[in-house]
Design a protein around this motif. Structure first.
Motif, PDB file in Angstrom:
ATOM      1  N   ASN A   7       0.842  -1.190   0.000  1.00  0.00           N
ATOM      2  CA  ASN A   7       0.000   0.000   0.000  1.00  0.00           C
ATOM      3  C   ASN A   7       0.883   1.248   0.000  1.00  0.00           C
ATOM      4  N   LYS A   8       1.554   1.504  -1.127  1.00  0.00           N
ATOM      5  CA  LYS A   8       2.470   2.642  -1.216  1.00  0.00           C
ATOM      6  C   LYS A   8       1.742   3.849  -1.803  1.00  0.00           C
ATOM      7  N   LYS A   9       2.153   5.035  -1.355  1.00  0.00           N
ATOM      8  CA  LYS A   9       1.534   6.250  -1.858  1.00  0.00           C
ATOM      9  C   LYS A   9       1.997   6.524  -3.285  1.00  0.00           C
ATOM     10  N   THR A  18       5.865   5.143  -5.089  1.00  0.00           N
ATOM     11  CA  THR A  18       7.021   5.726  -4.398  1.00  0.00           C
ATOM     12  C   THR A  18       7.736   4.647  -3.599  1.00  0.00           C
ATOM     13  N   VAL A  29       6.324  15.269   1.078  1.00  0.00           N
ATOM     14  CA  VAL A  29       5.611  14.213   0.361  1.00  0.00           C
ATOM     15  C   VAL A  29       6.609  13.408  -0.474  1.00  0.00           C
TER      16      VAL A  29
END
Length: 314
Positions: A7-9, A18, A29
């Protein structure tokens, strides 16, 4: 979520995933590796960017691809570490600040002026008015060390004679005994501690660019050989570096003002003429050299007086 969660942004710039560990961040960010590879900015600039600033930079970088494809390296000047090279494409009027095909390519109009110095003393200055070549004081400073070098050579010769005599005396002993004696004698080995009269050459560019306003890099000055110092050898190495920098200055002038006049010292080679060209120094000149060493604290009053008597034959 665990460390290895999928579950990467997404990257706020391009939407790619990312990295989980130590991502580069803009305004706190994380950004993706692809966007990270496009960063070619002066130190500290990224830290002050907002995400909108960074989006504009990425757009600028992508458009710069046209210049990167046109760029054909014709000349490189290296600073001796990693990819720290200025790379010029004189034919197309383009240049890079690194030897890396992914970095930003600058058009010649971005270079406004440059300075090449020895520490803070000017050597070459390039502007729209032309190239100014200054006469360096450092070759003469090196020549003033000639008496000190000769004194060291005598000390070194005496030391080597002592080592040879001691080695003869130990011929009938074991290698271990000789090595122990050799280590004892090395404590008395003379050392030449004089350093170059300056630390480094400095190249500074003044730029007119959305992200780069200036560029600075250093090139180490020549050094004396610690065991066999020589004025001629030092000045030969110095002459080579100055001539390389003169070539760099000439090439940079093709971006600023092709055909502009070159004034000042007639050539870089003249600033590093061989020591004592035209014959041995006169007695008066040699006395002046020793007086300079006395004033600088290199030799004592007694040493100066002894040398004076020797030179004058009194």
């Amino acid at each position: 979520m665990g460390l290895f969660s999928n579950n990467k942004k997404p990257c706020p710039i391009c939407g790619n995933a990312t990295p989980r560990l130590l991502p580069t961040k803009v305004e706190g960010v994380p950004i993706c590796k692809e966007c990270d590879k496009k960063i070619d900015l002066p130190n500290g600039v990224l830290d002050s960017m907002t995400l909108d600033d960074f989006r504009r930079y990425i757009d600028f970088y992508n458009k710069n691809q046209v210049l990167r494809e046109r760029f054909h390296p014709e000349y490189r000047f290296g600073f001796g570490a990693f990819n720290t090279q200025l790379v010029l494409d004189v034919t197309n009027g383009l240049f890079r600040l690194k030897d890396d095909e992914s970095t930003i390519v600058f058009e010649k109009s971005a270079l406004k002026s440059f300075r090449i110095t020895e520490d803070k003393e000017p050597l070459f200055t390039g502007t729209a008015a032309g190239l100014v070549c200054a006469e360096s004081k450092n070759p003469e400073r090196v020549r003033l060390l000639a008496p000190r070098i000769e004194q060291f050579k005598l000390q070194r010769s005496d030391y080597e004679r002592i080592m040879q005599a001691e080695r003869v005396q130990y011929l009938d002993r074991t290698n271990e005994e000789w090595r122990e004696r050799e280590r004892e004698l090395e404590f008395h080995k003379p050392e030449f501690r004089e350093s170059s009269p300056f630390r480094q050459f400095v190249v500074e560019l003044e730029l007119d660019h959305p992200y780069w306003k200036a560029y600075r890099n250093e090139l180490d000055a020549p050094e004396f050989d610690e065991d066999y110092p020589s004025v001629d050898s030092f000045l030969h190495k110095y002459d080579e570096k100055v001539n390389e920098l003169h070539t760099l200055a000439h090439n940079l002038m093709q971006f600023i003002a092709p055909g502009a006049p070159e004034t000042g010292a007639a050539s870089a080679a003249q600033t590093a003429a061989p020591a004592q060209a035209g014959g041995a120094p006169s007695t008066v000149e040699e006395l002046k050299q020793y007086k300079s060493l006395l004033d600088a604290g290199v030799i004592t009053e007694e040493e100066f007086a002894a040398k004076k008597r020797q030179l004058l034959g009194i």
